[in-house]
Design a protein around this motif. Structure first.
Motif, mmCIF file in Angstrom:
data_model
loop_
_atom_site.group_PDB
_atom_site.id
_atom_site.type_symbol
_atom_site.label_atom_id
_atom_site.label_comp_id
_atom_site.label_asym_id
_atom_site.label_seq_id
_atom_site.Cartn_x
_atom_site.Cartn_y
_atom_site.Cartn_z
ATOM 1 N N ILE A 241 0.838 -1.195 0.000
ATOM 2 C CA ILE A 241 0.000 0.000 0.000
ATOM 3 C C ILE A 241 0.885 1.261 0.000
ATOM 4 C CG2 ILE A 241 -1.926 -1.148 1.140
ATOM 5 C CD1 ILE A 241 -1.104 0.219 3.745
ATOM 6 N N PRO A 242 0.443 2.331 -0.664
ATOM 7 C CA PRO A 242 1.247 3.557 -0.764
ATOM 8 C C PRO A 242 1.096 4.458 0.461
ATOM 9 C CG PRO A 242 -0.762 3.831 -2.019
ATOM 10 C CD PRO A 242 -0.796 2.424 -1.472
ATOM 11 N N ILE A 243 1.228 3.855 1.631
ATOM 12 C CA ILE A 243 1.095 4.572 2.893
ATOM 13 C C ILE A 243 2.403 4.385 3.651
ATOM 14 C CG2 ILE A 243 -0.178 4.762 5.052
ATOM 15 C CD1 ILE A 243 -1.828 5.549 2.631
ATOM 16 N N GLU A 244 3.033 5.481 4.036
ATOM 17 C CA GLU A 244 4.373 5.395 4.591
ATOM 18 C C GLU A 244 4.446 5.504 6.108
ATOM 19 O OE1 GLU A 244 6.818 8.229 2.602
ATOM 20 O OE2 GLU A 244 6.600 7.278 0.643
ATOM 21 N N LEU A 252 -6.156 7.957 5.958
ATOM 22 C CA LEU A 252 -6.899 7.196 4.950
ATOM 23 C C LEU A 252 -8.089 6.480 5.595
ATOM 24 C CD1 LEU A 252 -7.299 6.055 2.141
ATOM 25 C CD2 LEU A 252 -5.596 4.283 2.661
ATOM 26 N N ALA A 253 -7.882 5.904 6.756
ATOM 27 C CA ALA A 253 -8.971 5.189 7.447
ATOM 28 C C ALA A 253 -10.117 6.132 7.785
ATOM 29 C CB ALA A 253 -8.443 4.522 8.711
ATOM 30 N N SER A 254 -9.793 7.375 8.145
ATOM 31 C CA SER A 254 -10.854 8.330 8.479
ATOM 32 C C SER A 254 -11.696 8.685 7.259
ATOM 33 C CB SER A 254 -10.248 9.590 9.099
ATOM 34 O OG SER A 254 -9.586 10.396 8.146
ATOM 35 N N ILE A 255 -11.065 8.744 6.095
ATOM 36 C CA ILE A 255 -11.814 9.026 4.867
ATOM 37 C C ILE A 255 -12.722 7.849 4.528
ATOM 38 C CG2 ILE A 255 -11.619 9.514 2.395
ATOM 39 C CD1 ILE A 255 -8.943 10.878 3.000
ATOM 40 N N ILE A 256 -12.188 6.639 4.669
ATOM 41 C CA ILE A 256 -12.993 5.435 4.439
ATOM 42 C C ILE A 256 -14.192 5.431 5.385
ATOM 43 C CG2 ILE A 256 -12.995 2.909 4.600
ATOM 44 C CD1 ILE A 256 -9.944 3.074 3.928
ATOM 45 N N GLU A 257 -13.947 5.778 6.637
ATOM 46 C CA GLU A 257 -15.017 5.786 7.648
ATOM 47 C C GLU A 257 -16.149 6.725 7.263
ATOM 48 O OE1 GLU A 257 -16.372 3.801 10.081
ATOM 49 O OE2 GLU A 257 -14.500 3.945 11.220
ATOM 50 N N ASN A 275 -5.796 2.718 -5.193
ATOM 51 C CA ASN A 275 -5.546 2.728 -6.638
ATOM 52 C C ASN A 275 -5.306 4.146 -7.141
ATOM 53 O OD1 ASN A 275 -5.849 -0.040 -6.755
ATOM 54 N ND2 ASN A 275 -8.001 0.035 -7.372
ATOM 55 N N ARG A 276 -6.050 5.097 -6.632
ATOM 56 C CA ARG A 276 -5.874 6.489 -7.045
ATOM 57 C C ARG A 276 -4.508 7.020 -6.591
ATOM 58 N NH1 ARG A 276 -9.997 10.269 -8.299
ATOM 59 N NH2 ARG A 276 -11.714 9.180 -9.315
ATOM 60 N N LEU A 277 -4.133 6.709 -5.367
ATOM 61 C CA LEU A 277 -2.812 7.143 -4.888
ATOM 62 C C LEU A 277 -1.702 6.533 -5.720
ATOM 63 C CD1 LEU A 277 -3.385 6.903 -1.017
ATOM 64 C CD2 LEU A 277 -3.060 9.007 -2.346
ATOM 65 N N ASN A 278 -1.845 5.255 -6.063
ATOM 66 C CA ASN A 278 -0.824 4.590 -6.884
ATOM 67 C C ASN A 278 -0.719 5.197 -8.278
ATOM 68 O OD1 ASN A 278 0.241 2.698 -5.072
ATOM 69 N ND2 ASN A 278 -1.426 1.238 -5.457
ATOM 70 N N GLN A 279 -1.836 5.712 -8.806
ATOM 71 C CA GLN A 279 -1.858 6.283 -10.157
ATOM 72 C C GLN A 279 -1.651 7.796 -10.168
ATOM 73 O OE1 GLN A 279 -5.149 4.868 -12.638
ATOM 74 N NE2 GLN A 279 -5.332 3.039 -11.358
ATOM 75 N N GLY A 280 -1.422 8.379 -8.992
ATOM 76 C CA GLY A 280 -1.192 9.812 -8.916
ATOM 77 C C GLY A 280 -2.444 10.637 -9.148
ATOM 78 N N GLN A 341 -5.340 -3.164 4.839
ATOM 79 C CA GLN A 341 -5.464 -4.359 3.996
ATOM 80 C C GLN A 341 -6.616 -4.171 3.002
ATOM 81 O OE1 GLN A 341 -5.899 -7.802 6.597
ATOM 82 N NE2 GLN A 341 -4.669 -6.805 8.155
ATOM 83 N N PRO A 342 -6.466 -3.250 2.061
ATOM 84 C CA PRO A 342 -7.558 -3.010 1.101
ATOM 85 C C PRO A 342 -7.767 -4.211 0.191
ATOM 86 C CG PRO A 342 -5.572 -1.867 0.417
ATOM 87 C CD PRO A 342 -5.288 -2.417 1.784
ATOM 88 N N GLU A 343 -8.977 -4.338 -0.319
ATOM 89 C CA GLU A 343 -9.219 -5.391 -1.297
ATOM 90 C C GLU A 343 -8.422 -5.103 -2.580
ATOM 91 O OE1 GLU A 343 -13.284 -6.289 -2.103
ATOM 92 O OE2 GLU A 343 -13.870 -6.222 0.018
ATOM 93 N N GLU A 344 -8.132 -6.143 -3.319
ATOM 94 C CA GLU A 344 -7.425 -5.967 -4.588
ATOM 95 C C GLU A 344 -8.453 -5.832 -5.710
ATOM 96 O OE1 GLU A 344 -4.454 -8.859 -5.415
ATOM 97 O OE2 GLU A 344 -3.503 -8.695 -3.435
#
Length: 394
Positions: A241-244, A252-257, A275-280, A341-344
């Protein structure tokens, strides 16, 4: 003759000792044996009660076969003086020994009446409920919103009882400001609150409290609980995941919530943002725009305006190219795990589907079709906010 008398005396003494020993063994067996109770009961132990009061109550309710043996057993085990006031659930068949343990071990009530202060995203409510021993379920006796409703007499009566339990229940997705304002309104708590804790640092959960507990200490307990949840989620994270940092994971979890109330969707919603973070790509999520307007102090109470979607704030993910600088709420365990652990999937869009959930899409064309369906649903419902319901990149 004297020898005969002495012999008889010894015999009588031995018989007496034998009988006494038999009685003691019988009493011990009664004390530890399965009890006669056929249905669960909620045993009320009032303040100032003694073991005699409790034993008589138990005998009258059919929970023990002998109040005297119950008292003797409690005295013999040095527990008679450890009696606690409260309401205690006694299960069918519980032995006298087991009941003594129940009423002397802790002090926290295990049944009876409970007052729950619910701090939600949209309001604060108070519920008075009582545990039904037969079903093990709570039955609501009263419910009200302090800011709107008249306070029921049942609440005041229940609050005054010595064996009432009190609980603070935080909804997932509440902001730290909402929690602080909620705790200020809980009248059984004491003390001032120095400031609003950082967003995302408090664990949404249910906390048992006692009258007079400190608000600041309760906030510290919430913060400690969130530290544990975040550490566990971070430890279990997908290395791809693109989370450092753990802090970014909470953001990110708060946005999902805030994006979904459907538990089964959290993993899919997480996959869209990953996916959006990975694609910029920009996250383009409405709850971040709302947080930029309200700063977490209450709810917006209306749909977003197009000008607000374009307005630059540190949290507006229609404008900024990545995660906002802080969480926008306090995420719960499930959303933290979804972020870790996001779904793929290949999804990069989602929009409301009219059922309370969302329709996901991999392409803009498919997303536009989903948006059109949602707008049609909104039009049929006569909503004035049809143009503001899309999330995830419309």
């Amino acid at each position: 003759m004297w020898r005969h008398i002495a012999s008889n005396a010894v015999s009588f003494l031995l018989v007496g000792l034998f009988l006494a020993g038999g009685v003691i063994l019988w009493g011990k067996g009664q004390y530890t044996a399965e009890g006669p109770l056929a249905e669960p009961i909620c045993l009320q132990v009032e303040r100032g009660s003694n073991i005699r009061d409790v034993s008589q109550d138990l005998e009258e309710q059919g929970a023990v076969s002998s109040a005297a043996i119950f008292r003797i057993g409690a005295d013999y085990t040095d527990k008679a003086g450890q009696l606690k006031a409260g309401s205690f659930l006694v299960q069918p068949g519980t032995s006298m020994e087991g009941i003594v343990d129940v009423v002397t071990k802790g002090g926290a009530s295990t049944c009876g009446t409970e007052v729950v202060y619910r701090i939600g995203v949209n309001r604060i409510s108070v519920q008075v409920r009582e545990l039904d021993p037969g079903t093990g379920r709570f039955v609501e006796r009263a419910q009200f919103t302090p800011a709107e409703d008249e306070v029921p007499a049942l609440y005041e009566d229940t609050k005054a009882k010595g064996d009432t339990r009190f609980r603070i229940a935080l909804a997932e997705g509440v902001t730290s400001w909402q929690i602080v304002e909620g705790l200020k309104a809980v009248e059984v708590l004491d003390g001032e609150i120095a400031g609003v804790p950082a967003e995302g640092t408090l664990a949404p959960d249910s906390y048992e409290v006692r009258p007079g507990d400190s608000r600041e200490e309760l906030l510290a307990q919430m913060a400690d609980a969130q530290d544990v949840l975040v550490a566990a989620a971070w430890e279990s994270r997908d290395p791809g995941i693109p989370i450092e940092t753990p802090e970014d994971l909470v953001i990110l979890a708060s946005i999902i919530e805030k994006e979904t109330g459907v538990a089964e969707e959290r993993g899919q919603v997480a996959s869209v943002f990953v996916n959006r973070l990975n694609q910029g790509m920009r996250l383009q999520t409405d709850p971040t725009v709302i947080y930029g307007i309200t700063q977490g102090e209450g709810v917006l109470g209306r749909g977003l305006r197009r000008s607000e979607l374009r307005r630059e704030t540190p949290w507006n993910t229609y404008v900024i190219p990545a995660l906002p600088p802080t969480p926008i709420a306090n995420p719960g365990r499930a959303s933290l795990l979804a972020a870790a652990q996001p779904e793929e999937t290949d999804y990069i869009f989602f929009v409301a589907d009219g059922t309370g959930g969302h329709a996901f899409a991999e392409t803009l064309d498919a997303h536009n079709q989903n948006v059109a369906r949602w707008r049609q649903i909104e039009a049929e419902r006569g909503s004035e906010a049809a143009g503001n319901a899309s999330t995830g990149g419309n």
